[in-house]
Design an enzyme around this catalytic site. Structure first.
Site, PDB file in Angstrom:
ATOM      1  N   HIS A 123      -8.830   1.465  -5.563  1.00  0.00           N
ATOM      2  CA  HIS A 123      -8.008   0.556  -4.758  1.00  0.00           C
ATOM      3  C   HIS A 123      -6.551   0.907  -4.992  1.00  0.00           C
ATOM      4  O   HIS A 123      -6.119   1.033  -6.142  1.00  0.00           O
ATOM      5  CB  HIS A 123      -8.273  -0.905  -5.121  1.00  0.00           C
ATOM      6  CG  HIS A 123      -9.680  -1.310  -4.820  1.00  0.00           C
ATOM      7  ND1 HIS A 123     -10.106  -1.553  -3.540  1.00  0.00           N
ATOM      8  CD2 HIS A 123     -10.750  -1.456  -5.637  1.00  0.00           C
ATOM      9  CE1 HIS A 123     -11.395  -1.844  -3.579  1.00  0.00           C
ATOM     10  NE2 HIS A 123     -11.814  -1.783  -4.837  1.00  0.00           N
ATOM     11  N   TYR A 175       0.795  -1.231   0.000  1.00  0.00           N
ATOM     12  CA  TYR A 175       0.000   0.000   0.000  1.00  0.00           C
ATOM     13  C   TYR A 175       0.829   1.283   0.000  1.00  0.00           C
ATOM     14  O   TYR A 175       0.268   2.374  -0.039  1.00  0.00           O
ATOM     15  CB  TYR A 175      -0.934   0.005   1.217  1.00  0.00           C
ATOM     16  CG  TYR A 175      -1.876  -1.171   1.226  1.00  0.00           C
ATOM     17  CD1 TYR A 175      -2.904  -1.271   0.300  1.00  0.00           C
ATOM     18  CD2 TYR A 175      -1.720  -2.204   2.148  1.00  0.00           C
ATOM     19  CE1 TYR A 175      -3.759  -2.357   0.296  1.00  0.00           C
ATOM     20  CE2 TYR A 175      -2.576  -3.292   2.156  1.00  0.00           C
ATOM     21  CZ  TYR A 175      -3.590  -3.361   1.227  1.00  0.00           C
ATOM     22  OH  TYR A 175      -4.437  -4.445   1.220  1.00  0.00           O
TER      23      TYR A 175
END
Length: 143
Positions: free
Chosen positions: A99, A22
């Site tokens: 996302h 991430y």
């Protein structure tokens, strides 16, 4: 135009949780990036994060009532929540599903989204830049 940017479970842990997946941008840094980009585009972004599905539903309902576009990263609820999908289906303004990671290159269970069928568009795998791209798309649409 006001844009609701809604982040779901675990996204408050950005920068600490799996930075190899991430990135190292924290949620506070992400919010600042989004708010600055929105202002540069003549938009106002309201950036929120919650680990509570009920709170996410309340925010989506509020956006539906106010006819405001939504940029949504529902985290793991993307793959599990029919309730969130149903709330998103009520939106009349655009819904952009975002996302940070490429969910299609990860575990099999992450490849299904209950939200994509009711989203205007989906941005995956472009890191936090995906949020900024979503804002640019919304800025180019008539109010």
């Amino acid at each position: 135009m006001i844009v609701q940017v809604i982040n779901g479970p675990n996204l408050g842990r950005l920068g600490r949780r799996e930075p190899d997946v991430y990135g190292d941008t924290t949620h506070d840094q992400l919010a600042a990036l989004i708010e600055a980009e929105a202002a540069a585009l003549g938009l106002k972004a309201i950036v929120r994060q919650s680990d509570s599905e009920a709170e996410l539903l309340d925010w989506i309902h509020g956006a539906a009532d106010a006819n405001q576009p939504v940029i949504l990263n529902a985290g793991g609820l993307t793959h599990t929540s029919v309730a969130l999908r149903d709330a998103c289906a009520e939106l009349s303004a655009p819904l952009i599903e975002v996302h940070i990671s490429n969910v299609h290159a990860r575990e099999e269970f992450r490849r299904h989204s209950y939200l994509s069928p009711v989203a205007t568009g989906v941005i995956v795998g472009l890191g936090v830049q995906g949020y900024l791209l979503a804002l640019r798309y919304l800025a180019g649409r008539p109010a």
